[in-house]
Design a protein around this motif. Structure first.
Motif, short mmCIF file in Angstrom:
data_model
loop_
_atom_site.label_atom_id
_atom_site.label_comp_id
_atom_site.label_asym_id
_atom_site.label_seq_id
_atom_site.Cartn_x
_atom_site.Cartn_y
_atom_site.Cartn_z
N ASP A 248 0.79 -1.23 0.00
CA ASP A 248 0.00 0.00 0.00
C ASP A 248 0.82 1.29 0.00
N ARG A 249 1.97 1.30 0.63
CA ARG A 249 2.76 2.53 0.73
C ARG A 249 3.74 2.70 -0.42
N GLN A 250 3.68 1.79 -1.38
CA GLN A 250 4.62 1.84 -2.50
C GLN A 250 3.90 2.21 -3.79
N ASP A 251 4.67 2.63 -4.77
CA ASP A 251 4.18 2.85 -6.12
C ASP A 251 4.20 1.47 -6.77
N ALA A 252 3.08 0.73 -6.64
CA ALA A 252 3.11 -0.68 -7.02
C ALA A 252 1.79 -1.16 -7.60
N VAL A 253 1.91 -2.23 -8.36
CA VAL A 253 0.76 -2.98 -8.87
C VAL A 253 0.94 -4.41 -8.39
N VAL A 254 -0.12 -4.98 -7.85
CA VAL A 254 -0.09 -6.37 -7.42
C VAL A 254 -1.08 -7.13 -8.31
N ILE A 255 -0.59 -8.17 -8.94
CA ILE A 255 -1.42 -8.99 -9.83
C ILE A 255 -1.56 -10.36 -9.19
N TYR A 256 -2.79 -10.80 -9.06
CA TYR A 256 -3.05 -12.14 -8.51
C TYR A 256 -3.78 -12.96 -9.56
N PHE A 257 -3.34 -14.18 -9.74
CA PHE A 257 -4.08 -15.14 -10.56
C PHE A 257 -3.73 -16.55 -10.10
N MET B 77 5.17 -1.48 -16.51
CA MET B 77 6.49 -0.93 -16.17
C MET B 77 7.00 0.02 -17.25
N HIS B 78 6.15 0.31 -18.25
CA HIS B 78 6.53 1.22 -19.34
C HIS B 78 7.83 0.80 -20.01
N THR B 79 7.89 -0.49 -20.36
CA THR B 79 9.07 -1.08 -20.97
C THR B 79 8.72 -1.55 -22.37
N PRO C 190 -2.60 3.32 -4.05
CA PRO C 190 -2.91 4.74 -4.21
C PRO C 190 -1.77 5.53 -4.87
N ALA C 191 -0.54 5.26 -4.49
CA ALA C 191 0.61 5.97 -5.09
C ALA C 191 0.72 5.66 -6.58
N PHE C 192 0.49 4.41 -6.96
CA PHE C 192 0.55 4.05 -8.38
C PHE C 192 -0.53 4.78 -9.16
N ARG C 193 -1.75 4.78 -8.63
CA ARG C 193 -2.86 5.44 -9.33
C ARG C 193 -2.59 6.93 -9.48
N ARG C 194 -2.02 7.53 -8.47
CA ARG C 194 -1.71 8.97 -8.49
C ARG C 194 -0.60 9.28 -9.50
N ARG C 195 0.43 8.45 -9.55
CA ARG C 195 1.60 8.73 -10.40
C ARG C 195 1.44 8.24 -11.84
N HIS C 196 0.52 7.32 -12.07
CA HIS C 196 0.38 6.72 -13.41
C HIS C 196 -1.08 6.67 -13.84
#
Length: 180
Positions: free
Chosen positions: A91-100, A174-176, A140-146
């Motif tokens: 939650d406190r990171q600029d991150a995406v978590v994918i679960y499958f 990751m914009h790669t 939240p940080a990811f949504r705000r920054r990206h």
């Protein structure tokens, strides 16, 4: 001993939460966490206090089916808690978590006597095992920054996804790009 003679671990997936917390503090670029989840033997995959679903909750012709389905649903309940707690570690990171899931289970869909991994060559069983859950959590940080990437992910949310496209999805997040 589980299906096909595999040894079933007495360890539960929640043991991964504090381990993930420790290495999450290092802020890695990519973390992969593999859960045992809802694999056979279902009744061994959750602690006793997650035994919420009972065989009597199911309208199935045999007691065995009701027992299997209640145990399976208890694994899903427990797995949801584990996945939720793992996601919140970011939650406190600029991150995406994918679960499958790696695969789904055939729960008497192809045969009233069969449950477990999908069986090759049995179309109903293969179809049941191929339909897996997938979830994408954006912090939240990811949504705000990206915001553009968030919008892209939201637009794709209702579309079918094949896990063979995971590399492309990760690259987009990751914009790669490859040169070719």
């Amino acid at each position: 001993i589980g299906s096909k003679g595999m040894r079933v671990s007495d360890d539960l997936d929640s043991l991964l939460i504090p381990m993930t917390q420790r290495w999450n503090d290092d802020i890695r670029d990519l973390s992969v966490i593999h859960l045992l989840g809802s694999h056979v033997a279902y009744y061994l995959r959750y602690p006793k206090h997650y035994n919420r679903f009972r065989p009597a909750d199911y309208d199935r012709p045999t007691r065995r089916q009701r027992i299997v389905l209640s145990s399976y649903d208890n694994t899903v309940l427990y797995n949801d808690m584990v996945v939720s707690r793992l996601m919140r570690l970011y939650d406190r990171q600029d991150a995406v978590v994918i679960y499958f899931s790696d695969h789904a289970q055939d729960l008497f869909e192809s045969d009233r006597h069969f449950f477990g991994h999908g069986r090759d060559g049995v179309p109903a069983s293969e179809a049941a095992a191929a339909a897996i859950p997938m979830m994408v959590y954006m912090t939240p940080a990811f949504r705000r920054r990206h915001p553009d990437t968030e919008a892209l992910i939201r637009r794709a949310a209702a579309r079918p996804f094949n896990t063979t496209d995971l590399t492309v999805l990760l690259m987009q997040i990751m914009h790669t790009e490859f040169a070719e």
